[in-house]
Design a protein around this motif. Structure first.
Motif, PDB file in Angstrom:
ATOM      1  N   ARG A  49       0.677  -1.345  -0.274  1.00 24.14           N
ATOM      2  CA  ARG A  49      -0.144   0.278  -0.250  1.00 24.14           C
ATOM      3  C   ARG A  49       0.426   1.056  -0.100  1.00 24.14           C
ATOM      4  NH1 ARG A  49      -2.761  -3.541  -1.231  1.00 24.14           N
ATOM      5  NH2 ARG A  49      -4.797  -4.444  -0.007  1.00 24.14           N
ATOM      6  N   ARG A  60       1.649  -3.640   3.708  1.00 27.09           N
ATOM      7  CA  ARG A  60       0.125  -3.460   4.128  1.00 27.09           C
ATOM      8  C   ARG A  60       0.721  -3.654   6.301  1.00 27.09           C
ATOM      9  NH1 ARG A  60      -5.790  -6.089   3.501  1.00 27.09           N
ATOM     10  NH2 ARG A  60      -5.409  -6.719   5.775  1.00 27.09           N
ATOM     11  N   VAL A  64      -1.177   2.016   9.263  1.00 27.88           N
ATOM     12  CA  VAL A  64      -2.941   1.071   9.258  1.00 27.88           C
ATOM     13  C   VAL A  64      -3.889   1.980   8.453  1.00 27.88           C
ATOM     14  CG1 VAL A  64      -1.815   1.455  11.810  1.00 27.88           C
ATOM     15  CG2 VAL A  64      -2.567   3.764  10.598  1.00 27.88           C
ATOM     16  N   ARG A  65      -5.142   1.352   8.764  1.00 31.12           N
ATOM     17  CA  ARG A  65      -5.478   2.251   7.585  1.00 31.12           C
ATOM     18  C   ARG A  65      -7.064   2.697   8.115  1.00 31.12           C
ATOM     19  NH1 ARG A  65     -11.364  -0.308   6.230  1.00 31.12           N
ATOM     20  NH2 ARG A  65     -11.582  -0.407   4.163  1.00 31.12           N
ATOM     21  N   ASP A  76      -8.688   1.960  11.614  1.00 34.43           N
ATOM     22  CA  ASP A  76      -9.528   0.922  10.977  1.00 34.43           C
ATOM     23  C   ASP A  76      -8.242  -0.199  12.226  1.00 34.43           C
ATOM     24  OD1 ASP A  76     -10.777  -1.606  10.911  1.00 34.43           O
ATOM     25  OD2 ASP A  76     -11.102  -1.342   8.358  1.00 34.43           O
ATOM     26  N   ALA A  79      -8.738  -3.471  10.343  1.00 34.07           N
ATOM     27  CA  ALA A  79      -9.018  -3.280   8.267  1.00 34.07           C
ATOM     28  C   ALA A  79      -9.935  -4.123   8.107  1.00 34.07           C
ATOM     29  CB  ALA A  79      -7.496  -3.483   8.203  1.00 34.07           C
ATOM     30  N   GLY A  85     -11.125   2.957   2.201  1.00 40.16           N
ATOM     31  CA  GLY A  85      -9.934   3.076   3.396  1.00 40.16           C
ATOM     32  C   GLY A  85      -8.514   3.189   2.371  1.00 40.16           C
ATOM     33  N   TRP A  87      -4.355   4.497   3.800  1.00 40.11           N
ATOM     34  CA  TRP A  87      -3.695   3.830   4.414  1.00 40.11           C
ATOM     35  C   TRP A  87      -2.100   4.538   4.724  1.00 40.11           C
ATOM     36  CZ3 TRP A  87      -3.846  -1.462   5.638  1.00 40.11           C
ATOM     37  CH2 TRP A  87      -4.929  -1.674   4.494  1.00 40.11           C
TER      38      TRP A  87
END
Length: 136
Positions: A49, A60, A64-65, A76, A79, A85, A87
């Motif tokens: 990401r 990933r 953090v999302r 989130d 996730a 979403g 990142w």
């Protein structure tokens, strides 16, 4: 009657192979690198990401999302929340840069202003990324 076409077109109609007929990269352009979609870790591929703050690509698990919930950008952790979403690295620098660039609201395609105050409170105290929680 002499050929009135430009010499480049006249050469293309000959029986010799042209560059396009010998291309092996599916017509995407010679020498163009395709972006990597995942990072290999042993036998398992992990998704990659892009961080909203620093714009660096990372695994990933190092990001953090963030999702939009009731006009507020929230982290989130698992996730799994529904919706679009974005990142970001869990560092103060990346989160503040993303907020200053208004990248959070843009990435989440928020209609109006999006509250981002809660994002900075969720960060780890020492801005650690990928370091086990028991490490000082």
């Amino acid at each position: 009657m002499p050929d009135s076409r430009p010499s480049s077109l006249a050469r293309a109609s000959t029986s010799s192979p042209t560059r396009s007929s010998t291309r092996t990269d599916s017509g995407r352009g010679v020498g163009r690198r395709m972006p990597r979609r995942a990072v290999a870790e042993g036998d398992k591929m992990n998704p990659v990401r892009t961080c909203l703050g620093c714009r660096e690509r990372a695994d990933r698990s190092f990001l953090v999302r963030v999702v939009a919930r009731d006009g507020e950008a929230v982290v989130d952790v698992s996730a799994i929340l529904p919706g679009r979403g974005a990142w970001v690295h869990p560092t103060t620098r990346c989160v503040e840069t993303a907020i200053a660039r208004k990248a959070v609201a843009r990435a989440l395609r928020a209609d109006g202003a999006l509250g981002t105050a809660g994002l900075l409170t969720v960060l780890t105290p020492h801005d650690t990324v990928g370091v086990p929680s028991g490490t000082p």
